[in-house]
Write a protein that holds these residues in place. Sequence first.
Motif, PDB file in Angstrom:
ATOM      1  N   SER A   1     -14.387  -9.449 -27.626  1.00 43.07           N
ATOM      2  CA  SER A   1     -14.534 -10.172 -26.363  1.00 43.07           C
ATOM      3  C   SER A   1     -13.216 -10.219 -25.598  1.00 43.07           C
ATOM      4  O   SER A   1     -13.171  -9.984 -24.383  1.00 43.07           O
ATOM      5  CB  SER A   1     -15.038 -11.601 -26.636  1.00 43.07           C
ATOM      6  N   PHE A   2     -12.119 -10.513 -26.293  1.00 42.35           N
ATOM      7  CA  PHE A   2     -10.832 -10.553 -25.615  1.00 42.35           C
ATOM      8  C   PHE A   2     -10.350  -9.155 -25.242  1.00 42.35           C
ATOM      9  O   PHE A   2      -9.677  -8.980 -24.222  1.00 42.35           O
ATOM     10  CB  PHE A   2      -9.800 -11.272 -26.483  1.00 42.35           C
ATOM     11  N   ALA A   3     -10.686  -8.160 -26.068  1.00 41.25           N
ATOM     12  CA  ALA A   3     -10.344  -6.781 -25.705  1.00 41.25           C
ATOM     13  C   ALA A   3     -11.070  -6.373 -24.425  1.00 41.25           C
ATOM     14  O   ALA A   3     -10.490  -5.726 -23.538  1.00 41.25           O
ATOM     15  CB  ALA A   3     -10.703  -5.837 -26.846  1.00 41.25           C
ATOM     16  N   MET A   4     -12.339  -6.744 -24.318  1.00 39.94           N
ATOM     17  CA  MET A   4     -13.108  -6.431 -23.118  1.00 39.94           C
ATOM     18  C   MET A   4     -12.535  -7.140 -21.898  1.00 39.94           C
ATOM     19  O   MET A   4     -12.423  -6.547 -20.812  1.00 39.94           O
ATOM     20  CB  MET A   4     -14.573  -6.846 -23.327  1.00 39.94           C
ATOM     21  N   GLN A   5     -12.137  -8.395 -22.061  1.00 34.68           N
ATOM     22  CA  GLN A   5     -11.553  -9.116 -20.936  1.00 34.68           C
ATOM     23  C   GLN A   5     -10.272  -8.435 -20.457  1.00 34.68           C
ATOM     24  O   GLN A   5     -10.062  -8.246 -19.254  1.00 34.68           O
ATOM     25  CB  GLN A   5     -11.244 -10.569 -21.313  1.00 34.68           C
ATOM     26  N   PHE A   6      -9.413  -8.054 -21.392  1.00 36.42           N
ATOM     27  CA  PHE A   6      -8.156  -7.396 -21.038  1.00 36.42           C
ATOM     28  C   PHE A   6      -8.420  -6.078 -20.322  1.00 36.42           C
ATOM     29  O   PHE A   6      -7.785  -5.759 -19.313  1.00 36.42           O
ATOM     30  CB  PHE A   6      -7.334  -7.165 -22.307  1.00 36.42           C
ATOM     31  N   PHE A   7      -9.362  -5.314 -20.835  1.00 36.07           N
ATOM     32  CA  PHE A   7      -9.724  -4.038 -20.228  1.00 36.07           C
ATOM     33  C   PHE A   7     -10.230  -4.229 -18.803  1.00 36.07           C
ATOM     34  O   PHE A   7      -9.784  -3.562 -17.863  1.00 36.07           O
ATOM     35  CB  PHE A   7     -10.793  -3.357 -21.089  1.00 36.07           C
ATOM     36  N   LEU A   8     -11.162  -5.160 -18.623  1.00 32.77           N
ATOM     37  CA  LEU A   8     -11.748  -5.378 -17.306  1.00 32.77           C
ATOM     38  C   LEU A   8     -10.736  -5.949 -16.322  1.00 32.77           C
ATOM     39  O   LEU A   8     -10.740  -5.608 -15.127  1.00 32.77           O
ATOM     40  CB  LEU A   8     -12.959  -6.303 -17.413  1.00 32.77           C
ATOM     41  N   GLN A   9      -9.847  -6.826 -16.796  1.00 36.06           N
ATOM     42  CA  GLN A   9      -8.844  -7.385 -15.901  1.00 36.06           C
ATOM     43  C   GLN A   9      -7.868  -6.318 -15.424  1.00 36.06           C
ATOM     44  O   GLN A   9      -7.499  -6.280 -14.244  1.00 36.06           O
ATOM     45  CB  GLN A   9      -8.096  -8.527 -16.592  1.00 36.06           C
ATOM     46  N   ASN A  10      -7.429  -5.449 -16.330  1.00 35.18           N
ATOM     47  CA  ASN A  10      -6.531  -4.369 -15.927  1.00 35.18           C
ATOM     48  C   ASN A  10      -7.221  -3.406 -14.973  1.00 35.18           C
ATOM     49  O   ASN A  10      -6.624  -2.943 -13.996  1.00 35.18           O
ATOM     50  CB  ASN A  10      -6.032  -3.614 -17.163  1.00 35.18           C
ATOM     51  N   LEU A  11      -8.492  -3.116 -15.261  1.00 33.94           N
ATOM     52  CA  LEU A  11      -9.246  -2.247 -14.375  1.00 33.94           C
ATOM     53  C   LEU A  11      -9.403  -2.888 -13.001  1.00 33.94           C
ATOM     54  O   LEU A  11      -9.229  -2.234 -11.960  1.00 33.94           O
ATOM     55  CB  LEU A  11     -10.616  -1.954 -14.987  1.00 33.94           C
ATOM     56  N   GLY A  12      -9.707  -4.190 -12.989  1.00 37.13           N
ATOM     57  CA  GLY A  12      -9.853  -4.899 -11.718  1.00 37.13           C
ATOM     58  C   GLY A  12      -8.559  -4.925 -10.921  1.00 37.13           C
ATOM     59  O   GLY A  12      -8.554  -4.679  -9.707  1.00 37.13           O
ATOM     60  N   LEU A  13      -7.436  -5.210 -11.595  1.00 35.99           N
ATOM     61  CA  LEU A  13      -6.146  -5.217 -10.910  1.00 35.99           C
ATOM     62  C   LEU A  13      -5.818  -3.840 -10.335  1.00 35.99           C
ATOM     63  O   LEU A  13      -5.354  -3.720  -9.193  1.00 35.99           O
ATOM     64  CB  LEU A  13      -5.047  -5.643 -11.879  1.00 35.99           C
ATOM     65  N   GLY A  14      -6.064  -2.796 -11.131  1.00 38.33           N
ATOM     66  CA  GLY A  14      -5.755  -1.447 -10.676  1.00 38.33           C
ATOM     67  C   GLY A  14      -6.598  -1.018  -9.497  1.00 38.33           C
ATOM     68  O   GLY A  14      -6.080  -0.492  -8.497  1.00 38.33           O
ATOM     69  N   VAL A  15      -7.902  -1.253  -9.586  1.00 33.85           N
ATOM     70  CA  VAL A  15      -8.794  -0.870  -8.492  1.00 33.85           C
ATOM     71  C   VAL A  15      -8.502  -1.695  -7.247  1.00 33.85           C
ATOM     72  O   VAL A  15      -8.474  -1.172  -6.124  1.00 33.85           O
ATOM     73  CB  VAL A  15     -10.266  -1.019  -8.927  1.00 33.85           C
ATOM     74  N   GLY A  16      -8.259  -3.001  -7.431  1.00 34.43           N
ATOM     75  CA  GLY A  16      -7.935  -3.857  -6.287  1.00 34.43           C
ATOM     76  C   GLY A  16      -6.660  -3.408  -5.597  1.00 34.43           C
ATOM     77  O   GLY A  16      -6.596  -3.339  -4.363  1.00 34.43           O
ATOM     78  N   GLY A  17      -5.630  -3.082  -6.400  1.00 33.05           N
ATOM     79  CA  GLY A  17      -4.383  -2.607  -5.814  1.00 33.05           C
ATOM     80  C   GLY A  17      -4.547  -1.292  -5.090  1.00 33.05           C
ATOM     81  O   GLY A  17      -3.952  -1.067  -4.022  1.00 33.05           O
ATOM     82  N   LEU A  18      -5.376  -0.409  -5.656  1.00 32.14           N
ATOM     83  CA  LEU A  18      -5.608   0.901  -5.030  1.00 32.14           C
ATOM     84  C   LEU A  18      -6.314   0.747  -3.685  1.00 32.14           C
ATOM     85  O   LEU A  18      -5.909   1.332  -2.677  1.00 32.14           O
ATOM     86  CB  LEU A  18      -6.435   1.774  -5.961  1.00 32.14           C
ATOM     87  N   ILE A  19      -7.373  -0.070  -3.656  1.00 32.26           N
ATOM     88  CA  ILE A  19      -8.101  -0.270  -2.399  1.00 32.26           C
ATOM     89  C   ILE A  19      -7.240  -1.027  -1.392  1.00 32.26           C
ATOM     90  O   ILE A  19      -7.215  -0.703  -0.198  1.00 32.26           O
ATOM     91  CB  ILE A  19      -9.417  -1.020  -2.657  1.00 32.26           C
TER      92      ILE A  19
END
Length: 425
Positions: free
Chosen positions: A129-147
């Motif tokens: 569960s915490f691994a998934m949260q870390f993965f999704l948060q990093n993905l969200g930060l990266g995609v948000g920064g890119l857009i």
Amino acid sequence: MGAAMRRIQAGSALSAFGLGFTVPYLYVYVAQVRDLGASTAGVVLAVFAMAALLVLPFSGRAIDRRGPVPVLLVASLLAALGAVGMGLAASVPAAIGAAALLGAGTAVMQPALATMIVWSSTPAGRTRSFAMQFFLQNLGLGVGGLIGGQLVDASRPDSFLLLFSIEAAMFLVLAGIVLTVRMPESAVLPAARPASGRGGGVRALFAHKAMVQLCVLGFVLFFACYGQFESGLAAYGTEAAGIDPSALGIALAANTAVIVVAQFLVLKFVERRKRTRVIAAVGLIWTVAWLFAGYAGLGHGSQTMATAAFVSTYALFGLGEAMLSPTVAPLVADLAPESMVGTYNSAFALVKQLALAVGPAVGGPMGAALHGPYILTFVLFSLGITFLAVRLGRQLTPVQNQPSLAARPSRVVAQHQPAKETAAA
């Protein structure tokens, strides 16, 4: 994942997506777009960090007494107000006030979300569960920064207002999702509910030797990695290694790419090992990363080799981060007594925030001017991670150190009490 966990993870990812829109551009926005000056931008960033340090000592107790959902709702609303205020800020007081709201709100979100994950999981499933949260948060930060980078225009303040408005909308979406979550009765932590009048607090946490050692270890972890990413290591790369500023973006992209690719590849490895041995291995990996950085800046290779070594440093940091995400956060939760899950999560978040505040202050000047001592210092800090992890392992029960040993849901972790309480009993 159950329905509650899916919604928690979705809300966490969307809030990170919103943060990604604005975090990389906050300094430029205040200093240049609003023309408030570099010193004001520095003050705004300092207020953002200080607000987090001020609210985190109180947020844990509020989570344990009121539950994580009401606290997360308040934090989301404060962060949304701060984001809108920052988008409209045209004066120094307005920018500072907005930064205080935004910093306080976003700081409290993490321990509240972590506590919701604890309530919705078992020790065995908590790692994933915490691994998934870390993965999704990093993905969200990266995609948000890119857009966000495609939408932003330094010559148009309205484009930044759009970014901050999207960020505020994501925080409100998080609040809306949280309102739909029905927190399950955990089979592992059945008493992890708001407790009125029961013992606990900071004194009990300081009496818990394993948690104190984990906090010390956590400070070193965050100080030696996250505290250097955009300060000391960036200064060292450009000054000592002669790295082109554009290569810093490549290095950060390599870090994110390794996290995204490696997160679930290393998960099976992590689940079958003792947590403290995994953390000790991270210390060794980061030691190699700092040696690569040393070669980039202090070696005599070509510029291409120096750049490759510097990018490899960030990639190795990413591998270590992927190993830590399913290890450290679940361990914090598993050490917490039943009525203090929020307090423990908030205390560890405070340790992280302190490391992120001290790291740039120490690493920035060293990375820019004291190149050899800078590398030596952080090689020693990385080796210190390994030493502290091995030492921590002696304080943990077998199931705390390796939840996969539990053949069935166990109350061993939930019933763990700090040393003084156990002795008194």
